[in-house]
Scaffold this active site. Structure first.
Site, PDB file in Angstrom:
ATOM      1  N   GLU A 187      -1.206  10.790  -0.137  1.00 34.70           N
ATOM      2  CA  GLU A 187      -1.623  11.853   0.771  1.00 34.70           C
ATOM      3  C   GLU A 187      -2.810  11.377   1.581  1.00 34.70           C
ATOM      4  OE1 GLU A 187      -1.040  14.321   2.360  1.00 34.70           O
ATOM      5  OE2 GLU A 187      -2.836  15.495   2.716  1.00 34.70           O
ATOM      6  N   GLU A 212       0.843  -1.190   0.000  1.00 38.37           N
ATOM      7  CA  GLU A 212       0.000   0.000   0.000  1.00 38.37           C
ATOM      8  C   GLU A 212       0.882   1.245   0.000  1.00 38.37           C
ATOM      9  OE1 GLU A 212      -3.027   0.159   3.021  1.00 38.37           O
ATOM     10  OE2 GLU A 212      -3.032   2.351   3.043  1.00 38.37           O
TER      11      GLU A 212
END
Length: 391
Positions: A160, A156
């Site tokens: 942001e 992953e």
């Protein structure tokens, strides 16, 4: 975004047989040495279904109840819209399926085929985003790996994620340790003049040797991701698909938004994927004899055979099977005019609708679809049927 607790990241960590270290000299992204491979500028008045899929519900249908983060919202397609050249994902304070909040989540993945609609490899991915600020919210722009493994083995990359009233940008990477457990590193940036509620660009660059995170074109985080010398590939160098979502609550959001705070909206101006070098020259195709296209008829109108109430706030919809179709789309709502509806596609002519509100009457309708050249061709909606969910 999957974090159970927030740890202090070490500056040096071993990934496979490769060290992860912070960069010594920050740099700026150089667009001149790249070309745009794919982008969505969010033109028109609807989400591009060839690129994106809306994820709905509380995550149970995807095997991650409350999305693995103790989130408090019910995701709906209606909270995602495109207008004026922008994508808008709006979180609202409203009751739906037993949850007090609704919001939106999209990804470049297709649930039916279990394959990516848009895949991002090495290169640079960037989005221009305007993010709201409030206690109890968690908007994010991120990626999950395409290797088919269960998280965290898929990897992953959070380009942001901005929770609560924080005034900094945060980049995070997740990867499995030697025992398969989640290991992650994160870094925050708050340069002079940065305001997340204004338009900012957030980007990530990968070249197979390292991963760099950028805020408004300036690098603020770097970790080495080079594959080891015995052939074991770093999951951070794999292909990924893109996600954009606006969570309410959750492990990092610190409670719930104060009453009256919502609705709040996360806006996205564009998402662009760049690759290094000049674009591949277009090869003029060989002219082939004209072939008269085959006419494909729309599916026949669906008939709802039965609509039954089942305990634990469920409805079972049974449709009359239609030959030659790829599947069915079922839509339901607590309003006869279907204002604020939910819907789901199914390959089978039977669907169990879960998480409904008790003591509420629901209307249901359905239609069939065929797949033609990668797109869905829908038939007419069935007549509506209604049933009350008791308790």
């Amino acid at each position: 975004m999957k974090k159970l607790i927030l740890l202090v990241a070490t500056l040096i960590f071993t990934l496979g047989m490769s060290a992860i270290v912070m960069a010594e000299t920050p740099s700026s992204i150089d667009y001149n040495n790249m070309h745009i491979k794919w982008s969505d500028e969010f033109e028109g008045d609807a989400l591009n279904q060839n690129y994106w899929e809306c994820q709905t519900g509380d995550g149970s249908d995807y095997g991650v109840w409350r999305w693995g983060n103790n989130e408090l919202q019910w995701y709906r397609e209606q909270n995602v819209s495109v207008a004026n050249g922008m994508l808008a994902i709006t979180a609202k304070e409203e009751n739906r399926a037993g949850y007090s909040y609704t919001s939106g989540r999209i990804r470049t993945w297709d649930k039916e085929s279990n394959t990516p609609k848009v895949s991002v490899g090495l290169g640079y991915l960037e989005a221009k985003i305007k993010i709201p600020s409030s206690k109890g919210i968690w908007p994010a722009f991120w990626m999950l790996g395409n290797n088919g493994l269960t998280w965290p083995a898929c990897g992953e990359i959070d380009i942001e994620e901005s929770f609560n009233n924080q005034k900094y940008a945060q980049a995070t990477i997740h990867f499995p340790d030697a025992n398969g457990a989640d290991k992650y590193l994160w870094r925050q940036s708050n340069p002079s003049g940065y305001d997340k509620t204004d338009w900012n660009t957030y980007g990530v660059y990968r070249d197979g040797e390292g991963i760099s995170f950028y805020l408004n074109g300036n690098e603020y985080a770097y970790w080495a991701t080079k594959d080891d010398n015995v052939g074991k590939k770093s999951v951070l160098n794999d292909d990924y698909h893109i996600l954009l979502n606006f969570a309410v609550g959750g492990n990092l959001a610190g409670g719930t938004p104060p009453a009256g705070t919502l609705p709040l909206t996360m806006y996205v101006d564009y998402v662009r994927y760049y690759q290094d070098g000049a674009p591949t020259p277009t090869v003029k195709p060989t002219v082939k004899p004209t072939v008269k296209p085959t006419t494909v008829s729309k599916p026949a109108k669906v008939k709802i055979k039965s609509l039954k109430y089942k305990k634990k706030r469920k409805l079972i919809v049974t449709l009359k099977k239609i030959k030659g179709v790829a599947g069915y789309q079922v839509r339901w709502c607590d309003s006869k005019s279907f204002d604020g509806y939910e819907q789901k596609n199914t390959k089978k002519p039977k669907l169990t609708i879960k998480g409904l509100d008790k003591n509420t009457k629901y209307w249901v309708k359905a239609r069939a679809y065929k797949k033609v050249n990668g797109t869905k061709l829908y038939g007419k909606w069935s007549a509506k049927k209604s049933k009350k969910v008791k308790k």
